[in-house]
Motif scaffolding. Structure first.
Motif, PDB file in Angstrom:
ATOM      1  N   VAL A 280      -8.074   1.595  -1.368  1.00 26.16           N
ATOM      2  CA  VAL A 280      -8.545   0.355  -1.703  1.00 26.16           C
ATOM      3  C   VAL A 280      -9.849   0.363  -1.472  1.00 26.16           C
ATOM      4  O   VAL A 280     -10.620   0.732  -0.365  1.00 26.16           O
ATOM      5  CB  VAL A 280      -7.919  -0.682  -0.969  1.00 26.16           C
ATOM      6  CG1 VAL A 280      -8.474  -2.094  -1.354  1.00 26.16           C
ATOM      7  CG2 VAL A 280      -6.354  -0.925  -1.339  1.00 26.16           C
ATOM      8  N   GLY A 281     -10.851   0.186  -2.736  1.00 30.35           N
ATOM      9  CA  GLY A 281     -12.360   0.399  -2.628  1.00 30.35           C
ATOM     10  C   GLY A 281     -12.654   1.527  -2.133  1.00 30.35           C
ATOM     11  O   GLY A 281     -13.702   1.737  -1.160  1.00 30.35           O
ATOM     12  N   GLY A 282     -11.956   2.597  -2.283  1.00 28.14           N
ATOM     13  CA  GLY A 282     -12.386   4.015  -1.778  1.00 28.14           C
ATOM     14  C   GLY A 282     -11.716   4.364  -0.100  1.00 28.14           C
ATOM     15  O   GLY A 282     -11.869   5.520   0.276  1.00 28.14           O
ATOM     16  N   ARG A 283     -11.247   3.268   0.217  1.00 27.63           N
ATOM     17  CA  ARG A 283     -10.705   3.404   1.747  1.00 27.63           C
ATOM     18  C   ARG A 283      -9.134   4.025   1.683  1.00 27.63           C
ATOM     19  O   ARG A 283      -8.367   3.338   1.073  1.00 27.63           O
ATOM     20  CB  ARG A 283     -10.836   2.159   2.699  1.00 27.63           C
ATOM     21  CG  ARG A 283     -12.152   1.746   2.876  1.00 27.63           C
ATOM     22  CD  ARG A 283     -11.993   0.521   3.955  1.00 27.63           C
ATOM     23  NE  ARG A 283     -11.462  -0.677   2.776  1.00 27.63           N
ATOM     24  CZ  ARG A 283     -10.242  -1.233   3.000  1.00 27.63           C
ATOM     25  NH1 ARG A 283      -9.525  -0.776   3.937  1.00 27.63           N
ATOM     26  NH2 ARG A 283     -10.068  -2.392   2.426  1.00 27.63           N
ATOM     27  N   PRO A 284      -8.658   4.549   2.614  1.00 26.78           N
ATOM     28  CA  PRO A 284      -7.530   5.189   2.475  1.00 26.78           C
ATOM     29  C   PRO A 284      -6.449   4.211   3.387  1.00 26.78           C
ATOM     30  O   PRO A 284      -6.804   3.848   4.454  1.00 26.78           O
ATOM     31  CB  PRO A 284      -7.267   6.413   3.367  1.00 26.78           C
ATOM     32  CG  PRO A 284      -8.651   6.473   3.915  1.00 26.78           C
ATOM     33  CD  PRO A 284      -9.940   5.814   3.198  1.00 26.78           C
ATOM     34  N   VAL A 285      -5.518   3.733   2.592  1.00 25.99           N
ATOM     35  CA  VAL A 285      -4.988   2.357   3.047  1.00 25.99           C
ATOM     36  C   VAL A 285      -3.155   2.944   3.443  1.00 25.99           C
ATOM     37  O   VAL A 285      -2.646   2.096   3.988  1.00 25.99           O
ATOM     38  CB  VAL A 285      -4.963   1.158   2.496  1.00 25.99           C
ATOM     39  CG1 VAL A 285      -5.951   0.486   2.676  1.00 25.99           C
ATOM     40  CG2 VAL A 285      -4.432   1.296   1.079  1.00 25.99           C
ATOM     41  N   HIS A 286      -3.139   4.006   2.914  1.00 19.59           N
ATOM     42  CA  HIS A 286      -1.815   4.725   3.060  1.00 19.59           C
ATOM     43  C   HIS A 286      -1.800   6.254   2.863  1.00 19.59           C
ATOM     44  O   HIS A 286      -2.338   6.572   2.076  1.00 19.59           O
ATOM     45  CB  HIS A 286      -0.730   3.969   1.975  1.00 19.59           C
ATOM     46  CG  HIS A 286       0.505   4.712   1.960  1.00 19.59           C
ATOM     47  ND1 HIS A 286       1.535   4.731   2.941  1.00 19.59           N
ATOM     48  CD2 HIS A 286       1.012   5.616   1.061  1.00 19.59           C
ATOM     49  CE1 HIS A 286       2.396   5.762   2.820  1.00 19.59           C
ATOM     50  NE2 HIS A 286       2.345   6.200   1.448  1.00 19.59           N
ATOM     51  N   THR A 287      -1.306   6.871   3.630  1.00 17.30           N
ATOM     52  CA  THR A 287      -1.163   8.391   3.445  1.00 17.30           C
ATOM     53  C   THR A 287       0.360   8.641   3.755  1.00 17.30           C
ATOM     54  O   THR A 287       0.735   8.496   5.046  1.00 17.30           O
ATOM     55  CB  THR A 287      -2.246   8.996   4.544  1.00 17.30           C
ATOM     56  OG1 THR A 287      -3.319   8.678   4.231  1.00 17.30           O
ATOM     57  CG2 THR A 287      -2.104  10.625   4.410  1.00 17.30           C
ATOM     58  N   ALA A 288       1.032   9.343   3.002  1.00 20.86           N
ATOM     59  CA  ALA A 288       2.260   9.709   3.338  1.00 20.86           C
ATOM     60  C   ALA A 288       2.578  11.199   3.642  1.00 20.86           C
ATOM     61  O   ALA A 288       3.521  11.802   4.166  1.00 20.86           O
ATOM     62  CB  ALA A 288       3.155   9.639   1.953  1.00 20.86           C
ATOM     63  N   SER A 289       1.458  11.857   3.704  1.00 21.77           N
ATOM     64  CA  SER A 289       1.395  13.334   4.042  1.00 21.77           C
ATOM     65  C   SER A 289       0.188  13.905   4.265  1.00 21.77           C
ATOM     66  O   SER A 289      -0.994  13.173   4.020  1.00 21.77           O
ATOM     67  CB  SER A 289       2.132  14.138   2.912  1.00 21.77           C
ATOM     68  OG  SER A 289       1.192  14.245   1.706  1.00 21.77           O
TER      69      SER A 289
ATOM     70  N   ALA B  45       0.667  -1.106   0.098  1.00 20.35           N
ATOM     71  CA  ALA B  45      -0.094   0.066   0.111  1.00 20.35           C
ATOM     72  C   ALA B  45       0.963   1.303  -0.002  1.00 20.35           C
ATOM     73  O   ALA B  45       0.467   2.186  -0.319  1.00 20.35           O
ATOM     74  CB  ALA B  45      -0.847   0.058   1.150  1.00 20.35           C
ATOM     75  N   ALA B  46       1.945   1.207   0.574  1.00 22.84           N
ATOM     76  CA  ALA B  46       2.799   2.291   0.806  1.00 22.84           C
ATOM     77  C   ALA B  46       3.567   2.694  -0.772  1.00 22.84           C
ATOM     78  O   ALA B  46       4.119   3.535  -0.822  1.00 22.84           O
ATOM     79  CB  ALA B  46       3.907   2.077   1.857  1.00 22.84           C
ATOM     80  N   ALA B  47       3.598   1.562  -1.314  1.00 17.37           N
ATOM     81  CA  ALA B  47       4.248   1.556  -2.850  1.00 17.37           C
ATOM     82  C   ALA B  47       3.376   2.050  -3.657  1.00 17.37           C
ATOM     83  O   ALA B  47       3.664   1.778  -5.080  1.00 17.37           O
ATOM     84  CB  ALA B  47       5.162   0.494  -2.996  1.00 17.37           C
ATOM     85  N   GLY B  48       2.045   2.102  -3.480  1.00 25.64           N
ATOM     86  CA  GLY B  48       1.015   2.519  -4.476  1.00 25.64           C
ATOM     87  C   GLY B  48       0.424   1.147  -5.201  1.00 25.64           C
ATOM     88  O   GLY B  48      -0.219   1.333  -6.059  1.00 25.64           O
TER      89      GLY B  48
END
Length: 428
Positions: free
Chosen positions: A416-425, A84-87
């Motif tokens: 993923v399915g509209g849910r934020p699973v990674h935010t870097a900023s 997830a952190a890698a897109g």
């Protein structure tokens, strides 16, 4: 959060060729509208993507997550979060776990662990034969019903060609594509490409014939079965040539390449650095160039990370005695962008190799940006530089052959399915 607006990003959809600055409106896990002028939409949250790219979440066609069976190396939760952190929003998992993915109960276990991670999706592939032993067919119907979109030999080619034919025909009755490893295991007893470099280093070599002999046996069986067959991790010019010839008569055949094969060669292993011990082995500069050309021509349509995380002990010792495989999730996106920068392939076709093409092969809903599509999305800064260091890698496997490289491209948000699973900023 059910209503989200990604505002003023460069929207790139390889499936349709769409490339425009605009907004993406998401509600209830799906894209409801996108473009430079969307309809009436009231978001609960807006993300400013000005100056960023909005792309389909990446789909990695081959990622070993080491669970069940080898959690000392990694596990589903750790690798799904790293993805997830890698897109990467979908990890396709080969069936060579312990136990092997040849029963619905194993599929259920994997899916349960993946759901608990709240990160990238995990899509398990079913085993082509029971225990991947190549003797008895696995239950394709039960595996399909449990959620496996395809069957695979898990890197262990079926030796009995009659069993292989029956397995492919059986899979075809359920509409399941089959992922095969082009390999003659009797010839693949080394750890580096057979040639001058391996001889100079005193290392046992793996001839290109290990790949072409495998393909030469599997291609006629694939053709006579009529199944949808995909060949994983091509590594040589000769292998590309064989596939290209077969595709002229059977265009439904397809193949992928591991991303490290497009950048590295046997010469990178000159210092006995075990990070470069991979299978299939790194081959010649000539082979690397042929793989790049095949990618541009479309003979090879998919790129994967071939992610194989290892604990440090597995990579310590004499080169030939260490475990093969490289950690690849963290660098996949940046290396795709580097292929574009080096003019190996244009931007949209490059993104297609890790989005729409693997989605098409497996019949997945993801891999595209369009109204009604599932909202698996990565918002990336393609120009953000980063150093590939062990600390920078989110995967538990630090065995990356690209350690020390300066790379560009980071995912700032992954959905993923509209849910934020990674935010870097924070929201910009």
């Amino acid at each position: 959060m059910s209503r989200l607006l990604i505002s003023q990003g460069r929207i790139l959809d390889p499936a349709s060729g769409y490339d425009e600055i605009g907004d993406v409106a998401i509600a209830d896990g799906r894209i409801v509208d996108l473009g430079s002028s969307i309809g009436d939409f009231s978001p609960e949250r807006t993300i400013d993507a000005k100056g960023l790219w909005v792309i389909p979440g990446l789909i990695d066609l081959s990622a070993r997550l080491r669970e069940p069976g080898a959690t000392r190396k990694a596990d589903i939760a750790s690798e799904a979060r790293a993805a997830a952190a890698a897109g990467i929003t979908t990890l396709v998992m080969p069936p060579d776990t312990q136990p092997v993915i040849d029963m619905a109960s194993v599929v259920d276990l994997i899916q349960h662990r993946a759901e608990g991670a709240n990160a990238a999706r995990v899509v398990p592939l079913g085993a082509l034969t029971q225990g991947l032993l190549g003797e008895h067919l696995a239950g394709a119907a039960a595996l399909a019903a449990a959620g496996c979109p395809a069957l695979s030999d898990g890197g262990q080619p079926v030796q009995d060609t009659l069993v292989l034919r029956r397995a492919l025909e059986y899979a075809k009755t359920f509409g399941l594509p089959c992922l095969l490893t082009p390999l003659d295991t009797h010839l693949a007893q080394g750890c580096l490409n057979e040639g001058a470099t391996a001889t100079r280093l005193g290392l046992p070599g793996v001839p290109v014939a290990a790949e072409t002999a495998g393909l030469g046996r599997q291609l006629p069986v694939a053709e006579v079965s009529g199944a949808r067959v995909h060949f994983g991790r091509l590594s040589s010019e000769a292998g590309v040539r064989l596939l290209d010839q077969a595709k002229q008569h059977h265009p439904e055949l397809s193949a992928d390449v591991a991303i490290h094969q497009l950048f590295l060669t046997e010469q990178d292993a000159v210092g006995y650095d075990t990070r470069f011990h991979v299978q299939p082995p790194l081959r010649s500069i000539f082979d690397r160039q042929a793989l790049r050309q095949a990618l541009k021509a479309g003979t090879i349509g998919i790129i994967c990370s071939d992610h194989q995380p290892h604990e440090p002990d597995a990579k310590e010792g004499p080169f030939a005695n260490t475990a093969a495989g490289a950690s690849g999730l963290d660098t996949l996106l940046s290396l795709i962008l580097r292929l574009v920068e080096e003019e190996v392939i244009d931007l949209l076709p490059a993104l297609a190799t890790v989005t729409s093409k693997p989605a098409e092969l497996l019949g997945l809903e993801s891999g595209r940006l369009a109204a009604g599509a599932v909202a698996d999305i990565a918002v990336i800064d393609p120009h953000q530089p980063w150093w590939c260091t062990p600390k920078a890698l989110k995967s538990r496997g630090k065995n990356s052959p690209f350690l020390g490289w300066e790379l560009n491209g980071r995912a700032l948000w992954t959905f993923v399915g509209g849910r934020p699973v990674h935010t870097a900023s924070a929201d910009r």
